[in-house]
Write an enzyme that holds these catalytic residues in place. Structure first.
Site, PDB file in Angstrom:
ATOM      1  N   ASN A   1     -49.066  43.341  45.734  1.00 27.01           N
ATOM      2  CA  ASN A   1     -49.749  44.595  45.388  1.00 27.01           C
ATOM      3  C   ASN A   1     -50.601  45.125  46.542  1.00 27.01           C
ATOM      4  O   ASN A   1     -51.451  45.998  46.332  1.00 27.01           O
ATOM      5  CB  ASN A   1     -50.640  44.379  44.159  1.00 27.01           C
ATOM      6  CG  ASN A   1     -49.840  43.989  42.931  1.00 27.01           C
ATOM      7  OD1 ASN A   1     -48.781  44.552  42.668  1.00 27.01           O
ATOM      8  ND2 ASN A   1     -50.336  43.024  42.175  1.00 27.01           N
TER       9      ASN A   1
ATOM     10  N   HIS B   1     -51.482  46.119  30.342  1.00 30.89           N
ATOM     11  CA  HIS B   1     -51.632  44.830  30.996  1.00 30.89           C
ATOM     12  C   HIS B   1     -51.883  43.709  29.991  1.00 30.89           C
ATOM     13  O   HIS B   1     -52.534  43.906  28.960  1.00 30.89           O
ATOM     14  CB  HIS B   1     -52.835  44.868  31.959  1.00 30.89           C
ATOM     15  CG  HIS B   1     -52.497  45.294  33.339  1.00 30.89           C
ATOM     16  ND1 HIS B   1     -53.205  46.266  34.003  1.00 30.89           N
ATOM     17  CD2 HIS B   1     -51.542  44.876  34.205  1.00 30.89           C
ATOM     18  CE1 HIS B   1     -52.708  46.438  35.218  1.00 30.89           C
ATOM     19  NE2 HIS B   1     -51.693  45.610  35.367  1.00 30.89           N
TER      20      HIS B   1
ATOM     21  N   GLU C   1     -52.886  52.348  30.805  1.00 26.40           N
ATOM     22  CA  GLU C   1     -52.954  52.204  32.256  1.00 26.40           C
ATOM     23  C   GLU C   1     -52.636  53.558  32.883  1.00 26.40           C
ATOM     24  O   GLU C   1     -51.881  54.344  32.315  1.00 26.40           O
ATOM     25  CB  GLU C   1     -51.938  51.176  32.753  1.00 26.40           C
ATOM     26  CG  GLU C   1     -52.179  49.756  32.300  1.00 26.40           C
ATOM     27  CD  GLU C   1     -51.141  48.801  32.845  1.00 26.40           C
ATOM     28  OE1 GLU C   1     -50.859  48.854  34.056  1.00 26.40           O
ATOM     29  OE2 GLU C   1     -50.606  48.003  32.060  1.00 26.40           O
TER      30      GLU C   1
ATOM     31  N   SER D   1     -47.805  48.562  35.405  1.00 27.93           N
ATOM     32  CA  SER D   1     -47.485  47.519  36.371  1.00 27.93           C
ATOM     33  C   SER D   1     -46.032  47.078  36.340  1.00 27.93           C
ATOM     34  O   SER D   1     -45.505  46.614  37.348  1.00 27.93           O
ATOM     35  CB  SER D   1     -48.384  46.304  36.142  1.00 27.93           C
ATOM     36  OG  SER D   1     -48.221  45.786  34.824  1.00 27.93           O
TER      37      SER D   1
ATOM     38  N   ASP E   1     -57.103  51.764  32.515  1.00 24.38           N
ATOM     39  CA  ASP E   1     -57.009  50.727  33.539  1.00 24.38           C
ATOM     40  C   ASP E   1     -56.366  51.333  34.776  1.00 24.38           C
ATOM     41  O   ASP E   1     -55.188  51.687  34.770  1.00 24.38           O
ATOM     42  CB  ASP E   1     -56.171  49.561  32.997  1.00 24.38           C
ATOM     43  CG  ASP E   1     -56.103  48.384  33.961  1.00 24.38           C
ATOM     44  OD1 ASP E   1     -56.461  48.563  35.139  1.00 24.38           O
ATOM     45  OD2 ASP E   1     -55.673  47.296  33.540  1.00 24.38           O
TER      46      ASP E   1
ATOM     47  N   HIS F   1     -53.531  49.778  39.382  1.00 24.99           N
ATOM     48  CA  HIS F   1     -52.484  50.080  40.362  1.00 24.99           C
ATOM     49  C   HIS F   1     -52.603  51.487  40.940  1.00 24.99           C
ATOM     50  O   HIS F   1     -51.763  51.887  41.748  1.00 24.99           O
ATOM     51  CB  HIS F   1     -51.110  49.879  39.727  1.00 24.99           C
ATOM     52  CG  HIS F   1     -50.814  48.443  39.407  1.00 24.99           C
ATOM     53  ND1 HIS F   1     -50.368  47.551  40.346  1.00 24.99           N
ATOM     54  CD2 HIS F   1     -50.937  47.749  38.254  1.00 24.99           C
ATOM     55  CE1 HIS F   1     -50.214  46.358  39.791  1.00 24.99           C
ATOM     56  NE2 HIS F   1     -50.551  46.452  38.524  1.00 24.99           N
TER      57      HIS F   1
ATOM     58  N   LYS G   1     -55.889  44.489  44.630  1.00 23.44           N
ATOM     59  CA  LYS G   1     -54.553  45.050  44.857  1.00 23.44           C
ATOM     60  C   LYS G   1     -54.606  45.904  46.131  1.00 23.44           C
ATOM     61  O   LYS G   1     -54.621  45.361  47.224  1.00 23.44           O
ATOM     62  CB  LYS G   1     -54.097  45.810  43.623  1.00 23.44           C
ATOM     63  CG  LYS G   1     -53.895  44.878  42.417  1.00 23.44           C
ATOM     64  CD  LYS G   1     -53.416  45.593  41.199  1.00 23.44           C
ATOM     65  CE  LYS G   1     -53.007  44.630  40.092  1.00 23.44           C
ATOM     66  NZ  LYS G   1     -54.107  43.738  39.636  1.00 23.44           N
TER      67      LYS G   1
END
Length: 392
Positions: free
Chosen positions: A40, A129, A176, A180, A205, A208, A239
Site C-alpha cells: 500500500n 474493512h 470506506e 480495499s 474510513d 486508502h 499506507k
C-alpha cells in the site's frame, strides 16, 4: 506439556491441517527481491530517503529524551508533542480536532464499538474493512449491511430505521472512501445527501484515500468538500504516508467522546515520541511533494491503457484508484496466475475465497509512483501468458 495442554495443541494442529488441505493456510513471507505490485506504499514514502532523513533529523532534535510512551494517554503517555501533532492533523484535514490511535485497526475498533449505542442502528456497506466489521460486532447497536455502493438499498434501510426509531436513538452509516478489495470509490456526495435526508451520521474510513486524493492528499471527503457533513473520518498513516498510526478526525466533541469511551484508545500504551514525529514529518513531506499524486494517476492511466490493449477479454473491478483487481474465478486459477507473476519477479498476490466471495477470486495489483512503465508492461505480458494457460 500437561495432558490437557497436549489435547488443545492437537486440536489447533488439526485446524491448521484442515486449512492447509483447503489451500487457505496463511504464512508469513518476504518478497524483498520482487518488484512491488503488492504493498500500500502508493507514493513510495516508505522507501523515501528524504522522508527517512527528515524523521531522523526530527528524532535528533527531540528534547524529550524518551524512547517510549511509558503508559496510556490517560496516564503517563500524554505529551505536548501529541497535542501539537493532533492539532496539525486537524488543520491539515480541515476539521476541528483529531485523536491519534496506534493503528487504523485500533481506530476503527474504537470508533465503531463505542459510537453506536444499544437501540441505535448501524448500517454498514457490505465491503467495509475487517477492522470496521470487528468494531461493529463489539457494538450493542442494531447492525444491518447494505449492498455495496447501492444507494437504493441504503435508502430503503434508512427509511426502515427511521420508522422504527425511538426518541434519542441514532442512525449511523459506515463506508470506506476507497474500498480495499475492489479499489472503487464510495459515492460520497450522494451518501452525505441520504444521511442528511434521514438524519443519520456518516462515518468514512479514508485509509486508502489518505495522501492520494484531495489537493494536498487530505482524502476524498475533503476533495468533495464534505468535511462538515461527515461526523468522523479515519485516516491511517501506514499506507500512502509510509509511517505508522492513525487518527480519527472530526468535531471536538467527538474527540472528547472517544477519549472517554473508545477502549482501544483508553486501554493501550500510547505511541512513542518517534511515531508522533514520523507522522508530522510524513505530512510535511506530503505537502512538499506537489506532483506526487499526479504522477500516481499517470501510472494508473498507463496501466489501464495497456490492459485494454493486451487483455481485452479480462475482467477487472471498476477502479480509478491505485488498487487494480483482476478477477480470476477459482482459488486454484488465481493462485496459479499469482505464482507465475512471482516467478517472473513481480510481487503480486492472489485474494482467495472466502476472503472474497466464491467466483470473485482475484489478483490485487497495487500501483505506485515508483513502478516504471517497463515494469508494468512486463507484468501485463506475464499476466497475458498465464491467463491463456488458465483459460485453455
Amino acid at each position: 506439556m500437561s495432558e490437557s495442554t497436549n489435547f488443545i495443541v492437537k486440536a489447533l494442529a488439526e485446524r491448521l491441517h484442515d486449512r492447509q488441505q483447503s489451500g487457505l493456510l496463511r504464512q508469513l513471507s518476504t518478497a524483498d527481491h520482487l518488484v512491488d505490485f503488492c504493498s500500500n506504499d502508493y507514493l513510495g514514502f516508505a522507501r523515501s530517503a528524504k522522508l527517512k532523513a527528515r524523521i531522523q533529523q526530527a528524532d535528533l532534535s527531540d528534547n524529550t529524551n524518551r524512547t517510549g510512551a511509558t503508559g496510556s494517554r490517560l496516564l503517563a503517555g500524554q505529551t505536548e508533542l501529541a497535542n501539537q501533532v493532533e492539532q496539525q492533523l486537524a488543520d491539515f484535514y480541515q476539521t476541528e480536532n483529531a485523536l491519534v490511535f496506534n493503528s487504523g485497526y485500533d481506530a476503527n475498533i474504537g470508533l465503531m464499538a463505542c459510537l453506536p449505542q444499544a437501540g441505535d442502528t448501524l448500517l454498514t456497506d457490505e465491503l467495509i474493512h475487517a477492522s470496521m466489521i470487528d468494531g461493529a460486532r463489539l457494538s450493542y447497536a442494531n447492525r444491518q449491511r447494505f449492498r455495496h455502493n447501492d444507494l437504493d438499498d441504503l435508502s430503503a434501510k434508512l427509511q426502515q430505521a427511521n420508522e422504527s426509531r425511538q426518541q434519542g436513538q441514532q442512525v449511523f452509516v459506515a463506508v470506506e472512501s476507497i474500498y480495499s478489495m475492489d479499489g472503487d470509490m464510495a459515492p460520497l456526495p450522494e451518501l452525505a445527501n441520504l444521511c442528511e435526508q434521514y438524519n443519520a451520521a456518516l462515518l468514512v474510513d479514508e485509509a486508502h484515500a489518505t495522501g492520494v486524493y484531495g489537493s494536498n492528499g487530505e482524502g476524498l471527503v475533503v476533495a468533495y468538500g464534505l468535511q462538515d457533513r461527515v461526523l468522523a473520518r479515519v485516516h491511517t498513516f501506514g499506507k500512502a504516508l509510509g509511517v505508522h498510526g492513525a487518527a480519527i478526525v472530526g468535531p471536538t466533541v467527538l474527540r472528547n467522546y472517544l477519549i472517554n469511551f473508545a477502549r482501544s484508545f483508553i486501554y493501550t500504551t500510547a505511541l512513542p515520541p518517534h511515531s508522533f514525529l514520523a507522522i508530522r514529518c510524513a505530512h510535511e513531506h506530503l505537502q512538499a511533494q506537489a506532483t506526487v499524486a499526479e504522477r500516481l494517476q499517470k501510472t494508473i492511466r498507463h496501466f489501464q491503457e495497456r490492459v485494454l490493449t493486451a487483455l481485452p477479454e479480462s475482467q477487472w473491478t471498476t477502479s480509478q484508484s491505485p488498487i487494480q483487481c483482476l478477477i480470476i474465478p477459482g482459488n486454484d486459477n488465481a493462485r496459479y496466475v499469482a505464482k507465475e507473476a512471482q516467478w517472473a519477479g513481480f510481487d503480486v498476490r492472489a485474494i482467495l475465497s472466502p476472503t472474497v466471495p466464491a467466483g470473485q477470486e482475484r489478483l490485487r495489483i497495487c500501483l505506485h509512483v515508483f513502478n516504471t512503465t517497463s515494469e508494468i508492461d512486463q507484468l501485463i505480458s506475464v499476466l497475458q501468458s498465464a491467463l491463456a494457460n488458465v483459460l485453455t
